[in-house]
Each structure stands twice: as C-alpha cells, then as structure tokens.
Enzyme design. Structure first.
Site, PDB file in Angstrom:
ATOM      1  N   HIS A 182       0.800  -1.161  -0.070  1.00 19.01           N
ATOM      2  CA  HIS A 182       0.135   0.093   0.116  1.00 19.01           C
ATOM      3  C   HIS A 182       0.854   1.261   0.030  1.00 19.01           C
ATOM      4  CE1 HIS A 182       1.332  -0.275   4.138  1.00 19.01           C
ATOM      5  NE2 HIS A 182       0.702   0.888   4.484  1.00 19.01           N
ATOM      6  N   ASP A 204       0.382   4.887   1.895  1.00 16.53           N
ATOM      7  CA  ASP A 204      -0.435   5.348   3.096  1.00 16.53           C
ATOM      8  C   ASP A 204      -1.538   6.349   2.711  1.00 16.53           C
ATOM      9  OD1 ASP A 204       1.366   4.068   5.009  1.00 16.53           O
ATOM     10  OD2 ASP A 204       2.759   5.766   4.967  1.00 16.53           O
ATOM     11  N   ARG A 206       4.247   5.996  13.824  1.00 20.61           N
ATOM     12  CA  ARG A 206       4.334   6.632  12.535  1.00 20.61           C
ATOM     13  C   ARG A 206       3.675   8.073  12.654  1.00 20.61           C
ATOM     14  NH1 ARG A 206       0.650   4.564   7.776  1.00 20.61           N
ATOM     15  NH2 ARG A 206      -0.730   6.298   8.442  1.00 20.61           N
TER      16      ARG A 206
HETATM   17  O1  LIG Z   1       4.963  -1.803  10.007  1.00 16.96           O
HETATM   18  C1  LIG Z   1       5.778  -1.253   9.251  1.00 16.96           C
HETATM   19  O2  LIG Z   1       6.924  -1.667   9.160  1.00 16.96           O
HETATM   20  C2  LIG Z   1       5.141  -0.191   8.218  1.00 16.96           C
HETATM   21  C3  LIG Z   1       3.749  -0.097   8.758  1.00 16.96           C
HETATM   22  C4  LIG Z   1       3.084   0.778   7.642  1.00 16.96           C
HETATM   23  O3  LIG Z   1       2.609   0.531   6.876  1.00 16.96           O
HETATM   24  C5  LIG Z   1       3.229   2.284   7.802  1.00 16.96           C
HETATM   25  O4  LIG Z   1       3.829   2.619   8.936  1.00 16.96           O
HETATM   26  O5  LIG Z   1       2.777   3.162   7.205  1.00 16.96           O
HETATM   27 FE   LIG Z   2       1.941   2.394   5.575  1.00 19.87          FE
END
Ligand SMILES: O=C(O)CCC(=O)C(=O)O
Ligand SMILES: [Fe+2]
Length: 289
Positions: free
Chosen positions: A101, A103, A270
């Site tokens: 994906h 984001d 994040r």
């Molecule tokens: O957990 C991860 O390494 C990536 C997670 C993810 O898709 C994000 O942080 O946007």
């Molecule tokens: Fe992500």
C-alpha cells in the site's frame, strides 16, 4: 533551485532509490541539514537512519521541521492524548501492514510522506519493504504506460479500516471528523509535484477498481501493475534495529511489512506529513511553476 548548504553522507541501497543516511543526529539537526534531508527524501524516496532513539515528542518535532503534520490516521486516533499525530501499529492490536500500500490513498489528500520508528521489535523478522513506483512506471512497456496514463482508479479504505471504524468510530482528517469512508478517485499514474516524474499510483491495500471498465478488465490491469511494481528490482528491504528511523515519500513509493514473527510483539510509531491532491498526466496544473 537553491544549492544545498550541507552535503549529507548517503549510502545508496540500490542503483535507483533508497539510502542510509550516516552521521546525522535527527534530534539535533541544523536547519540546513533538515533542508538537505528533505531534498534527499525526494531524490532517494526512502531514507534510513540508525541509532536515533527518538521518542514520540522528538518524532513529532522532527516531522514539524520537515513539513506539516496530519492527524495520526483518518480512522485511528493518536497513540495518547499528548500525541494526536502519532499512529501506533501494534501487532497485539491487529496492527499489521502485510498488504502492499501507499499510506492513506483512500482520502482525497493523502500524506506526502511518512516517518516511522520501531518501539518494540520481534527477535527476528518484521522487515519492511519499499517499492519505487516511478522506477516501476519507467520500466513498463510504452503501450502499457500510455494506457495507464489515461486511467483513473477508485480507492476505498473500507476493506482495511471499515471494521475498525464500525467498532471504535473514526478520527479526524483535514480538521474534520471522519465517520464514514467514502471512496475517492485518483489517477492511476501520479505526476510527482516536485520532480514531474510519473509513478504507478494504485495499490492492493486501498485501490478497489479502475473507473469505466469491467471488473475483469480492471482486475487484470491492476494485477499486472501490482506484479510489475513489486518485482525485486523495484524493491529495497529494511531490517529494523532499535533506534532506527525511516522516512519515505508516499508520492513515489509503496510499502509492505513482513508478518513473519508469529505471536511476537512488534510496535511501530508513525507520523505523516500533509500532502497535496494527486494529479495525473491528463489533469496537471502548471507543473513545476
Ligand atoms: O510496520 C511497518 O513496518 C510499516 C507500517 C506501515 O505501513 C506504515 O507505517 O505506514
Ligand atoms: Fe503504511
């Protein structure tokens, strides 16, 4: 373009994209270093820094120096009251990202970029992979590029976040409460607003179908684009260590987190930088001024 005042020590991770940034302490970076980091982000698309050991406050401060922060997520609230911008992906609360994906493409104005750090890592596994959507676009054959250039796709967050929304309610996005996820349309090929480069802008996480064609046609074209996008030549893979920070440009990458660590706990925090409305080759406003 003004010349950069600072040269970052970048170790390329592949011939075309990805880099490890050496010798930079994000928590104490100078303004010139932040400008250079922002430029490297657009150029290398995904950057990794070791031994940063940021906490939520430092992550938010860093994000605010690079751009404008969004809310944590349109559906999921912040990690705590003091950090409405921090989105926690916690494996013990079904926080996985094991579908390719980019984001938040299910909103009209998806984030420009994301900044991620590990909080709890499993003993092994849980690596994250990034794909270069522009490299992938460039290596499509010319007739397929021409076809993709003309297409529009629908993105729908319901499959990934509909259940969460129904169970726990939504969050806010662009200052407005989110109580439903209305599908949005984006061009299948996105023109990067800073470089003018084209990239594949559909993803299996959120793209439901291509507008104006049959289900069979839409499925076949999307599958072709996904298979091409995720060819190993188009990927970099990061093995996390405590203290790491990753930054990526959502206008030129997609990503996938490996879910290969069984019942071990993995928690990532994040933040996302506010972005613009994606434009395709057909509907560009005046590019690059
Ligand atoms: O957990 C991860 O390494 C990536 C997670 C993810 O898709 C994000 O942080 O946007
Ligand atoms: Fe992500």
């Amino acid at each position: 373009m003004t010349a950069l005042l600072v040269q970052l020590d970048l170790e390329p991770l592949g011939p075309h994209f990805g880099a490890l940034v050496h010798g930079l302490k994000l928590a104490t970076a100078t303004d010139d270093e932040i400008v250079a980091l922002r430029a490297a982000l657009v150029d290398r698309k995904v950057l990794f820094l070791r031994d940063q050991r940021l906490d939520d406050d430092a992550q938010v401060l860093l994000g605010r120096r690079i751009g404008e922060l969004t809310a944590a997520h349109p559906v999921v609230g912040g990690v705590d009251e003091d950090h409405p911008e921090v989105y926690a992906l916690d494996s013990t609360d079904n926080g996985f990202a094991d579908v390719w994906h980019t984001d938040v493409t299910f909103m009209k104005r998806p984030p420009l970029g994301s900044i991620l750090r590990p909080v709890v890592l499993p003993p092994t596994g849980g690596d994250t992979n990034w794909a270069d959507t522009q490299l992938a676009y460039d290596s499509l054959s010319e007739p397929v590029r021409r076809l993709a250039d003309q297409l529009t796709a629908v993105h729908d967050g319901t499959r990934e976040f509909g259940y969460y929304l129904a169970q726990r309610g939504g969050n806010v996005w662009e200052g407005k409460p989110v109580s439903r996820l209305d599908p949005v349309e984006h061009p299948v090929v996105r023109v990067h607003p800073e470089t003018g480069r084209r990239g594949i802008f559909v993803n299996p996480g959120f793209t439901s179908h291509i507008v104006g064609m049959s289900d069979v046609e839409s499925r076949a074209i999307l599958d072709l684009l996904y298979a091409h996008l995720t060819k190993p030549e188009h990927l970099v893979r990061h093995r996390w260590r405590p203290g790491d920070v990753a930054l990526w440009d959502n206008r030129s990458t997609a990503h996938y987190a490996n879910r290969d660590y069984g019942s071990a706990k993995r928690v990532m925090h994040r933040i996302t930088l506010r972005g613009d409305i994606p434009h395709g080759p057909q509907d560009q406003p005046s590019l690059l001024g």
